[in-house]
Write a protein that holds these residues in place. Structure first.
Motif, PDB file in Angstrom:
ATOM      1  N   ASP A 145     -65.130  -1.054  20.489  1.00 35.83           N
ATOM      2  CA  ASP A 145     -64.208  -2.360  20.128  1.00 35.83           C
ATOM      3  C   ASP A 145     -62.938  -2.485  21.206  1.00 35.83           C
ATOM      4  O   ASP A 145     -62.265  -3.133  20.462  1.00 35.83           O
ATOM      5  N   GLN A 146     -63.009  -2.043  22.253  1.00 42.78           N
ATOM      6  CA  GLN A 146     -61.937  -2.191  23.163  1.00 42.78           C
ATOM      7  C   GLN A 146     -62.287  -2.224  24.489  1.00 42.78           C
ATOM      8  O   GLN A 146     -63.289  -1.515  24.896  1.00 42.78           O
ATOM      9  N   PHE A 147     -61.557  -2.787  25.432  1.00 42.74           N
ATOM     10  CA  PHE A 147     -61.906  -2.637  26.945  1.00 42.74           C
ATOM     11  C   PHE A 147     -61.155  -1.395  27.462  1.00 42.74           C
ATOM     12  O   PHE A 147     -59.891  -0.980  26.985  1.00 42.74           O
ATOM     13  N   THR A 148     -61.628  -0.772  28.255  1.00 45.44           N
ATOM     14  CA  THR A 148     -61.164   0.351  29.071  1.00 45.44           C
ATOM     15  C   THR A 148     -61.329  -0.006  30.786  1.00 45.44           C
ATOM     16  O   THR A 148     -62.057  -0.815  30.909  1.00 45.44           O
ATOM     17  N   TYR A 149     -60.427   0.655  31.436  1.00 47.78           N
ATOM     18  CA  TYR A 149     -60.208   0.016  32.575  1.00 47.78           C
ATOM     19  C   TYR A 149     -60.210   1.277  33.678  1.00 47.78           C
ATOM     20  O   TYR A 149     -59.822   2.444  33.333  1.00 47.78           O
ATOM     21  N   THR A 150     -60.631   1.104  34.835  1.00 44.10           N
ATOM     22  CA  THR A 150     -60.502   2.108  36.003  1.00 44.10           C
ATOM     23  C   THR A 150     -59.456   1.750  36.920  1.00 44.10           C
ATOM     24  O   THR A 150     -59.390   0.497  37.441  1.00 44.10           O
ATOM     25  N   ILE A 151     -58.290   2.515  36.996  1.00 43.69           N
ATOM     26  CA  ILE A 151     -57.430   1.945  37.832  1.00 43.69           C
ATOM     27  C   ILE A 151     -57.022   2.926  38.988  1.00 43.69           C
ATOM     28  O   ILE A 151     -57.051   4.081  38.877  1.00 43.69           O
ATOM     29  N   GLN A 152     -56.726   2.355  40.084  1.00 42.65           N
ATOM     30  CA  GLN A 152     -56.366   3.197  41.195  1.00 42.65           C
ATOM     31  C   GLN A 152     -54.914   3.004  41.611  1.00 42.65           C
ATOM     32  O   GLN A 152     -54.389   1.911  41.508  1.00 42.65           O
ATOM     33  N   LEU A 153     -54.266   4.169  41.502  1.00 40.39           N
ATOM     34  CA  LEU A 153     -52.505   4.034  41.591  1.00 40.39           C
ATOM     35  C   LEU A 153     -52.443   4.063  43.062  1.00 40.39           C
ATOM     36  O   LEU A 153     -52.784   4.274  44.012  1.00 40.39           O
ATOM     37  N   GLU A 154     -51.379   2.944  43.156  1.00 40.83           N
ATOM     38  CA  GLU A 154     -50.929   2.717  44.406  1.00 40.83           C
ATOM     39  C   GLU A 154     -50.321   3.926  45.221  1.00 40.83           C
ATOM     40  O   GLU A 154     -50.397   3.679  46.559  1.00 40.83           O
ATOM     41  N   ASP A 155     -49.338   4.626  44.647  1.00 42.58           N
ATOM     42  CA  ASP A 155     -48.578   5.634  45.409  1.00 42.58           C
ATOM     43  C   ASP A 155     -49.594   6.682  45.929  1.00 42.58           C
ATOM     44  O   ASP A 155     -49.470   6.980  46.979  1.00 42.58           O
ATOM     45  N   THR A 156     -50.512   7.217  45.155  1.00 43.71           N
ATOM     46  CA  THR A 156     -51.231   8.317  45.362  1.00 43.71           C
ATOM     47  C   THR A 156     -52.705   8.013  45.905  1.00 43.71           C
ATOM     48  O   THR A 156     -53.378   8.893  46.053  1.00 43.71           O
ATOM     49  N   GLY A 157     -53.265   6.893  45.365  1.00 42.12           N
ATOM     50  CA  GLY A 157     -54.584   6.496  45.710  1.00 42.12           C
ATOM     51  C   GLY A 157     -55.623   7.271  44.464  1.00 42.12           C
ATOM     52  O   GLY A 157     -56.636   6.895  44.467  1.00 42.12           O
ATOM     53  N   VAL A 159     -57.745   7.902  41.180  1.00 41.43           N
ATOM     54  CA  VAL A 159     -58.430   6.974  40.115  1.00 41.43           C
ATOM     55  C   VAL A 159     -58.177   7.594  38.920  1.00 41.43           C
ATOM     56  O   VAL A 159     -58.510   8.542  38.579  1.00 41.43           O
ATOM     57  N   ARG A 160     -57.908   6.639  38.117  1.00 42.08           N
ATOM     58  CA  ARG A 160     -57.546   6.872  36.499  1.00 42.08           C
ATOM     59  C   ARG A 160     -58.799   6.246  35.891  1.00 42.08           C
ATOM     60  O   ARG A 160     -58.601   4.982  35.974  1.00 42.08           O
ATOM     61  N   GLN A 161     -59.758   6.927  35.131  1.00 40.34           N
ATOM     62  CA  GLN A 161     -60.823   6.143  34.464  1.00 40.34           C
ATOM     63  C   GLN A 161     -60.552   6.232  33.174  1.00 40.34           C
ATOM     64  O   GLN A 161     -59.717   6.976  32.256  1.00 40.34           O
ATOM     65  N   ASN A 162     -60.971   5.232  32.127  1.00 44.77           N
ATOM     66  CA  ASN A 162     -60.924   5.264  30.741  1.00 44.77           C
ATOM     67  C   ASN A 162     -59.577   4.799  30.260  1.00 44.77           C
ATOM     68  O   ASN A 162     -59.036   5.648  29.277  1.00 44.77           O
ATOM     69  N   VAL A 163     -58.797   4.128  31.059  1.00 41.33           N
ATOM     70  CA  VAL A 163     -57.343   3.782  30.587  1.00 41.33           C
ATOM     71  C   VAL A 163     -57.581   2.631  29.581  1.00 41.33           C
ATOM     72  O   VAL A 163     -58.093   1.663  29.755  1.00 41.33           O
ATOM     73  N   GLU A 164     -57.020   2.922  28.292  1.00 39.79           N
ATOM     74  CA  GLU A 164     -57.084   1.698  27.385  1.00 39.79           C
ATOM     75  C   GLU A 164     -56.175   0.773  27.498  1.00 39.79           C
ATOM     76  O   GLU A 164     -55.223   0.764  28.520  1.00 39.79           O
ATOM     77  N   GLU A 165     -56.568  -0.486  27.012  1.00 41.70           N
ATOM     78  CA  GLU A 165     -55.782  -1.636  27.309  1.00 41.70           C
ATOM     79  C   GLU A 165     -54.217  -1.490  26.955  1.00 41.70           C
ATOM     80  O   GLU A 165     -53.351  -2.009  27.548  1.00 41.70           O
ATOM     81  N   LYS A 166     -54.166  -0.657  25.847  1.00 42.40           N
ATOM     82  CA  LYS A 166     -52.742  -0.641  25.288  1.00 42.40           C
ATOM     83  C   LYS A 166     -51.943   0.265  26.286  1.00 42.40           C
ATOM     84  O   LYS A 166     -50.482   0.354  26.248  1.00 42.40           O
ATOM     85  N   GLN A 167     -52.428   1.072  27.237  1.00 37.97           N
ATOM     86  CA  GLN A 167     -51.822   2.077  28.158  1.00 37.97           C
ATOM     87  C   GLN A 167     -51.367   1.258  29.266  1.00 37.97           C
ATOM     88  O   GLN A 167     -50.734   2.073  30.371  1.00 37.97           O
ATOM     89  N   ILE A 168     -51.807  -0.222  29.455  1.00 34.09           N
ATOM     90  CA  ILE A 168     -51.390  -0.889  30.737  1.00 34.09           C
ATOM     91  C   ILE A 168     -50.689  -1.995  30.248  1.00 34.09           C
ATOM     92  O   ILE A 168     -51.059  -2.698  29.580  1.00 34.09           O
ATOM     93  N   THR A 169     -49.972  -2.601  31.322  1.00 34.43           N
ATOM     94  CA  THR A 169     -49.103  -4.053  31.190  1.00 34.43           C
ATOM     95  C   THR A 169     -49.280  -4.518  32.525  1.00 34.43           C
ATOM     96  O   THR A 169     -49.585  -3.846  33.558  1.00 34.43           O
ATOM     97  N   TRP A 170     -48.953  -5.968  32.605  1.00 35.93           N
ATOM     98  CA  TRP A 170     -48.941  -6.717  33.971  1.00 35.93           C
ATOM     99  C   TRP A 170     -47.767  -5.899  34.397  1.00 35.93           C
ATOM    100  O   TRP A 170     -46.656  -5.464  34.302  1.00 35.93           O
ATOM    101  N   LEU A 171     -47.677  -5.991  35.947  1.00 38.64           N
ATOM    102  CA  LEU A 171     -46.844  -5.492  36.866  1.00 38.64           C
ATOM    103  C   LEU A 171     -45.982  -6.486  37.028  1.00 38.64           C
ATOM    104  O   LEU A 171     -46.041  -7.533  37.525  1.00 38.64           O
ATOM    105  N   SER A 172     -44.678  -5.990  36.472  1.00 37.06           N
ATOM    106  CA  SER A 172     -43.505  -7.261  36.744  1.00 37.06           C
ATOM    107  C   SER A 172     -43.185  -7.259  38.268  1.00 37.06           C
ATOM    108  O   SER A 172     -43.149  -6.402  38.842  1.00 37.06           O
ATOM    109  N   GLU A 173     -42.631  -8.153  38.439  1.00 43.41           N
ATOM    110  CA  GLU A 173     -42.230  -8.524  40.061  1.00 43.41           C
ATOM    111  C   GLU A 173     -41.073  -7.802  40.177  1.00 43.41           C
ATOM    112  O   GLU A 173     -40.374  -7.545  39.179  1.00 43.41           O
ATOM    113  N   GLY A 174     -41.001  -7.216  41.394  1.00 39.94           N
ATOM    114  CA  GLY A 174     -39.765  -6.452  41.801  1.00 39.94           C
ATOM    115  C   GLY A 174     -39.937  -4.964  41.572  1.00 39.94           C
ATOM    116  O   GLY A 174     -39.027  -4.184  41.950  1.00 39.94           O
ATOM    117  N   VAL A 175     -40.973  -4.404  41.059  1.00 40.46           N
ATOM    118  CA  VAL A 175     -41.366  -3.145  41.062  1.00 40.46           C
ATOM    119  C   VAL A 175     -42.036  -2.389  42.466  1.00 40.46           C
ATOM    120  O   VAL A 175     -42.504  -3.166  42.941  1.00 40.46           O
TER     121      VAL A 175
END
Length: 175
Positions: A145-157, A159-175
């Motif tokens: 009942d939820q989406f999970t994501y695979t995310i590649q970190l920008e700093d280190t490259g 890859v994090r798998q099965n990241v729950e939606e509640k664990q991420i947010t839109w990247l705000s400008e200026g970061v």
């Protein structure tokens, strides 16, 4: 005070204490059942919540008759009456409120295109885990009942798998 009066007062007070202890034990049991039902209720979704979810995720308007038709066709899984299954929870008065298990509803809605992940592939996101790491969504998948994501970190490259939606947010400008 006479001895008999003291004995009577002691007996009355002991009786009252026992009543209070019994009531307290009953309240503890009720609270435990309420907490169990609150957790279990999160696994279900109502018809109104389905309509809201479809609109939130796709912007498409739907209606109760569509949900009823899907339910009658068995496409949303088993239907349960909220007042029967979750009797300890406060529910709205009036009409019956039907609930469906989220995992079946989400799978159906996803298959039909009525449910989409919040984040798309190539969206820049920030992890909400205290690291303030940013990354790029490279995949999304529906698990139950939820989406999970695979995310590649920008700093280190990394890859994090099965990241729950509640664990991420839109990247705000200026970061």
């Amino acid at each position: 005070m006479k001895k008999e009066e003291l004995q009577a007062e002691i007996a009355a007070l002991e009786s009252k204490i026992q009543e209070c202890q019994d009531r307290l034990a009953h309240l503890y049991r009720e609270r435990e059942e309420l907490l169990k039902q609150e957790v279990e209720r999160k696994r279900y979704i109502s018809s109104k919540e389905i309509i809201d979810l479809i609109y939130e995720r796709t912007g498409k308007q739907s209606n109760m008759s569509m949900i009823k038709r899907w339910s009658d066709d068995g496409l949303l899984g088993e239907v349960v009456d909220e007042k029967v299954l979750f009797w300890a929870l406060r529910s709205k008065q009036g009409k019956k409120r039907f609930l469906y298990q989220k995992k079946y509803v989400y799978a159906f809605l996803y298959e039909k295109g009525y449910l989409k992940p919040t984040f798309d592939v190539l969206d820049r996101v920030s992890l909400v885990d205290g690291t303030a790491a940013s990354g790029i969504v490279i995949n999304s998948q529906l698990h139950g009942d939820q989406f999970t994501y695979t995310i590649q970190l920008e700093d280190t490259g990394q890859v994090r798998q099965n990241v729950e939606e509640k664990q991420i947010t839109w990247l705000s400008e200026g970061v």
